[in-house]
Design an enzyme around this catalytic site. Structure first.
Site, PDB file in Angstrom:
ATOM      1  CG  ASP A 102      -2.281   0.694   0.883  1.00  0.00           C
ATOM      2  OD1 ASP A 102      -2.291   1.937   0.941  1.00  0.00           O
ATOM      3  OD2 ASP A 102      -3.290   0.026   0.598  1.00  0.00           O
ATOM      4  CG  ASP A 103       0.544   6.110   0.676  1.00  0.00           C
ATOM      5  OD1 ASP A 103       1.605   6.333   0.066  1.00  0.00           O
ATOM      6  OD2 ASP A 103      -0.292   6.997   0.949  1.00  0.00           O
ATOM      7  CB  SER A 136      -9.765   4.619  -4.388  1.00  0.00           C
ATOM      8  OG  SER A 136      -9.003   3.558  -3.871  1.00  0.00           O
ATOM      9  CG  ASP A 156      -9.468   4.165   4.165  1.00  0.00           C
ATOM     10  OD1 ASP A 156      -9.963   3.969   3.035  1.00  0.00           O
ATOM     11  OD2 ASP A 156      -8.367   4.708   4.349  1.00  0.00           O
ATOM     12  CG  ASP A 171      -6.167   6.048  -2.245  1.00  0.00           C
ATOM     13  OD1 ASP A 171      -7.342   6.449  -2.332  1.00  0.00           O
ATOM     14  OD2 ASP A 171      -5.634   5.769  -1.156  1.00  0.00           O
TER      15      ASP A 171
END
Length: 411
Positions: free
Chosen positions: A79-80, A190, A219, A158
């Site tokens: 992820d990020d 997203s 989230d 995202d």
């Protein structure tokens, strides 16, 4: 750019985009870093939990060695916070050199060698949600090519730091760019969550053409309140959301938090059951290296997984909300089978729920039901037989009903 020009450009893009590369005919399964490990980049003081290549190697090893892969949990998703704060001299995204010294391509090979697939994160906008370099409209093609060159199998895209016009253009353009690489990649968008998640602001027909799955709502957090809020939103809006889902196009209520700190065992069973009913992606975000047996048994429940992965791909629905805080969910399955989940919203004591299959719109006939979490079989049921279930507070009873004579209408 005026509204008409935007509409025309979007129409042109949509004519050249079809994310039908044969992937995700059932909801994806795997593991993702975000909910459990967030943006921990302090590898000096917290080397076991920081976002670095060793974390993803560890999780890949656990998926293979602890029986997850054979059940279908195949994606390892970054992820990020994996990126360097600067693109390279050719304008390409690059991993942080200290936390990913081997690079993403080497990590992908490690994961592929174990029969797994690698997912990665990018953001439609100037920056990611945590402030790392984003993907703007002019870098979509180079980023897609970069991911393909590394051997990436799944992109979570995202939408922080972008506006609705940029999102309207960027999400279809990334779909087109991923197709153009020639490498089949699953594409998680997203987009809906940034524009409210519902029609008319969200065009789910278009989303189904350009994305394999999409985040509709906020989230998930590590709490039962968060799980309940997500389930409530999806149920309240099921008439809009349920028809959008199907093979290759899935609503995504976010990660499984089973095995972390916020759910009791009963609540963990409830999340697993409801995600199975909703045909949701089964993407865990937990620490597979330190998972207790109760969480493992829930997440590796073969019947719950099979219900989630049913080849018809029809998302289930909430049928009833009773005054005594019991809710009933139902999903049709292949071979005229079905699944039922009885959820208690009470938090104080077990509930006795009295009902019959006829009340749940099942046809006349003789039935039996398999209890997914206890492994017992309920026999001697006909449609009008009254039965009583004891449901723990914030818990579920989940049934698989296999008889081929079941017929009911979607409503």
């Amino acid at each position: 750019m005026g509204p008409l020009a935007v509409t025309q450009l979007l129409a042109l893009i949509s004519l050249t985009v079809a994310m039908d590369n044969g992937l995700l005919k059932t909801p994806p399964m795997g593991w993702m870093a975000w909910e459990r490990f967030r943006c921990d980049i302090d590898c000096k003081d917290d080397p076991e939990n920081c976002i670095r290549e060793d974390l993803f190697r560890d999780m890949a090893d656990r998926l293979v060695e602890d029986g997850w892969k054979e059940l279908g949990y195949e994606y390892v998703i970054i992820d990020d916070c994996w990126m360097s704060m600067l693109r390279d001299e050719h304008g390409r995204l690059q991993p942080d050199p200290f936390r990913f010294p081997g690079g993403i391509a080497k990590l992908a090979r490690y994961i592929h060698d174990r029969g797994l697939k690698l997912g990665i994160y990018a953001d439609m906008g100037t920056h990611t949600c945590m402030g790392f370099p984003g993907t703007t409209l002019d870098t979509i093609n180079i980023d897609a090519q970069t991911f393909a060159s590394w051997g990436v199998d799944y992109l979570k895209f995202d939408g922080c730091s972008s506006n609705p016009i940029e999102q309207m253009l960027g999400y279809p353009l990334m779909s087109k760019a991923l197709n153009a690489t020639g490498r089949p990649m699953a594409y998680s968008c997203s987009w809906p969550v940034y524009v409210g998640g519902l029609p008319p602001k969200v065009n789910y027909s278009l989303l189904g053409d350009i994305c394999h799955l999409w985040r509709n709502y906020v989230d998930i957090q590590d709490s039962w309140d968060s799980v309940q809020g997500i389930v409530e939103w999806f149920s309240n809006n099921q008439d809009d959301l349920q028809p959008a889902a199907g093979p290759g196009r899935w609503n995504d209520p976010d990660m499984l938090i089973i095995g972390n700190f916020g759910l009791s065992v009963d609540q963990a069973r409830a999340q697993m059951a409801l995600w199975a009913i909703m045909a949701a992606p089964l993407i865990m975000s937990n620490d597979l290296r330190n998972l207790d047996n109760s969480a493992r048994f829930i997440l590796q429940n073969k019947v719950a997984v099979a219900i989630n992965q049913d080849s018809m791909g029809i998302q289930g629905r909430r049928l009833l909300q009773e005054k005594n805080h019991i809710e009933v969910y139902w999903r049709p399955l292949s071979h005229s089978a079905s699944a039922l989940v009885f959820l208690s919203r009470r938090t104080d004591m077990p509930s006795l729920y009295h009902t019959s299959l006829a009340k749940l719109k099942y046809d006349t006939g003789n039935y039996e039901a398999y209890d997914v979490f206890t492994g017992s079989t309920v026999t001697g049921l006909n449609a009008t037989t009254q039965f009583t279930l004891s449901i723990n507070p914030s818990g579920v009873v989940m049934w698989y009903v296999p008889l081929p004579s079941i017929k009911r209408k979607m409503y």
